[in-house]
Design a protein around this motif. Structure first.
Motif, PDB file in Angstrom:
ATOM      1  N   ASP A   1       0.804  -1.315   0.096  1.00 46.07           N
ATOM      2  CA  ASP A   1       0.217   0.031   0.258  1.00 46.07           C
ATOM      3  C   ASP A   1       0.886   1.259   0.009  1.00 46.07           C
ATOM      4  O   ASP A   1       1.936   1.199   0.752  1.00 46.07           O
ATOM      5  CB  ASP A   1      -0.923   0.170   1.097  1.00 46.07           C
ATOM      6  N   VAL A   2       0.335   2.403  -0.333  1.00 45.01           N
ATOM      7  CA  VAL A   2       0.888   3.632  -0.668  1.00 45.01           C
ATOM      8  C   VAL A   2      -0.131   4.779  -0.610  1.00 45.01           C
ATOM      9  O   VAL A   2      -1.175   4.517  -1.171  1.00 45.01           O
ATOM     10  CB  VAL A   2       2.210   3.798  -1.629  1.00 45.01           C
ATOM     11  N   THR A   3      -0.142   5.600   0.236  1.00 42.43           N
ATOM     12  CA  THR A   3      -0.932   6.954  -0.064  1.00 42.43           C
ATOM     13  C   THR A   3      -0.400   7.921  -0.634  1.00 42.43           C
ATOM     14  O   THR A   3       1.009   8.340  -0.345  1.00 42.43           O
ATOM     15  CB  THR A   3      -1.220   7.330   1.635  1.00 42.43           C
ATOM     16  N   VAL A   4      -1.526   8.618  -1.365  1.00 35.17           N
ATOM     17  CA  VAL A   4      -0.802   9.767  -2.157  1.00 35.17           C
ATOM     18  C   VAL A   4      -1.771  10.720  -1.969  1.00 35.17           C
ATOM     19  O   VAL A   4      -3.153  10.587  -1.505  1.00 35.17           O
ATOM     20  CB  VAL A   4      -0.827   9.282  -3.625  1.00 35.17           C
ATOM     21  N   SER A   5      -1.502  12.168  -1.987  1.00 39.67           N
ATOM     22  CA  SER A   5      -2.354  13.280  -1.752  1.00 39.67           C
ATOM     23  C   SER A   5      -2.240  14.269  -2.633  1.00 39.67           C
ATOM     24  O   SER A   5      -1.564  15.306  -2.524  1.00 39.67           O
ATOM     25  CB  SER A   5      -2.263  13.723  -0.530  1.00 39.67           C
ATOM     26  N   PRO A   6      -2.360  14.100  -4.035  1.00 44.42           N
ATOM     27  CA  PRO A   6      -2.239  15.053  -5.140  1.00 44.42           C
ATOM     28  C   PRO A   6      -3.139  16.197  -4.706  1.00 44.42           C
ATOM     29  O   PRO A   6      -4.538  16.102  -4.326  1.00 44.42           O
ATOM     30  CB  PRO A   6      -2.527  14.544  -6.396  1.00 44.42           C
ATOM     31  N   GLU A   7      -2.650  17.528  -4.765  1.00 46.89           N
ATOM     32  CA  GLU A   7      -3.415  18.633  -4.475  1.00 46.89           C
ATOM     33  C   GLU A   7      -4.031  19.389  -5.697  1.00 46.89           C
ATOM     34  O   GLU A   7      -4.841  20.283  -5.389  1.00 46.89           O
ATOM     35  CB  GLU A   7      -2.379  19.757  -3.708  1.00 46.89           C
ATOM     36  N   GLY A   8      -3.434  18.767  -6.761  1.00 47.78           N
ATOM     37  CA  GLY A   8      -4.171  19.485  -7.865  1.00 47.78           C
ATOM     38  C   GLY A   8      -3.817  18.674  -9.349  1.00 47.78           C
ATOM     39  O   GLY A   8      -3.454  17.702  -9.274  1.00 47.78           O
ATOM     40  N   PRO A   9      -4.496  19.270 -10.433  1.00 47.05           N
ATOM     41  CA  PRO A   9      -4.030  18.596 -11.516  1.00 47.05           C
ATOM     42  C   PRO A   9      -2.561  18.208 -11.810  1.00 47.05           C
ATOM     43  O   PRO A   9      -1.535  18.804 -11.208  1.00 47.05           O
ATOM     44  CB  PRO A   9      -4.642  19.457 -12.559  1.00 47.05           C
ATOM     45  N   GLY A  10      -2.435  17.311 -12.825  1.00 45.19           N
ATOM     46  CA  GLY A  10      -0.981  16.826 -13.278  1.00 45.19           C
ATOM     47  C   GLY A  10      -0.954  15.403 -13.247  1.00 45.19           C
ATOM     48  O   GLY A  10      -1.698  14.688 -12.754  1.00 45.19           O
ATOM     49  N   VAL A  11       0.554  15.027 -13.231  1.00 48.78           N
ATOM     50  CA  VAL A  11       0.714  13.679 -13.454  1.00 48.78           C
ATOM     51  C   VAL A  11       1.483  13.275 -12.082  1.00 48.78           C
ATOM     52  O   VAL A  11       2.471  14.092 -11.794  1.00 48.78           O
ATOM     53  CB  VAL A  11       1.521  13.219 -14.665  1.00 48.78           C
ATOM     54  N   HIS A  12       0.832  12.458 -11.265  1.00 51.44           N
ATOM     55  CA  HIS A  12       1.579  12.284  -9.929  1.00 51.44           C
ATOM     56  C   HIS A  12       2.038  10.802  -9.567  1.00 51.44           C
ATOM     57  O   HIS A  12       1.094   9.996  -9.989  1.00 51.44           O
ATOM     58  CB  HIS A  12       0.363  12.542  -8.796  1.00 51.44           C
ATOM     59  N   ASN A  13       3.406  10.553 -10.032  1.00 55.09           N
ATOM     60  CA  ASN A  13       3.915   9.201 -10.044  1.00 55.09           C
ATOM     61  C   ASN A  13       4.271   8.875  -8.620  1.00 55.09           C
ATOM     62  O   ASN A  13       4.944   9.487  -7.913  1.00 55.09           O
ATOM     63  CB  ASN A  13       5.154   9.375 -11.036  1.00 55.09           C
TER      64      ASN A  13
END
Length: 101
Positions: free
Chosen positions: A82-94
């Motif tokens: 598992d991994v948690t990600v928190s993108p704050e806006g548009p774009g590519v989040h790797n």
């Protein structure tokens, strides 16, 4: 018959990364080797199932999501991770996911 879209790091033509939030990455084992065919689940901030794809032959996966907190969960015969990600806006989040037994 239902099928997941072709996975990989190259985005399809017409994807506007100025407007869309893309979560992408690779599933790898503890040695950094790609894990083909892993089931990758996208869980929302409360842990609820949102979507699932099958990682490509090179372990790549991709989701289109909204900004916020997400969990990427990989399930495979080589282990889970598992991994948690928190993108704050548009774009590519790797964000890669490492699996282990």
């Amino acid at each position: 018959m239902c099928a997941a879209p072709k996975q990989g790091q190259t985005l399809p033509a017409g994807v506007d990364t100025e407007k869309e939030t893309v979560l992408t990455g690779q599933v790898v084992d503890g040695s950094g080797n790609p894990v083909a065919g892993a089931f990758v689940r996208l869980l929302d901030g409360t842990g609820e199932f949102t979507a699932e794809v099958v990682a490509s032959a090179t372990g790549d996966f991709r989701f289109f999501a909204a900004p916020g907190t997400w969990t990427l969960r990989a399930l495979s015969s080589q282990g889970n991770g598992d991994v948690t990600v928190s993108p704050e806006g548009p774009g590519v989040h790797n964000q890669g996911v490492t699996v282990a037994k």
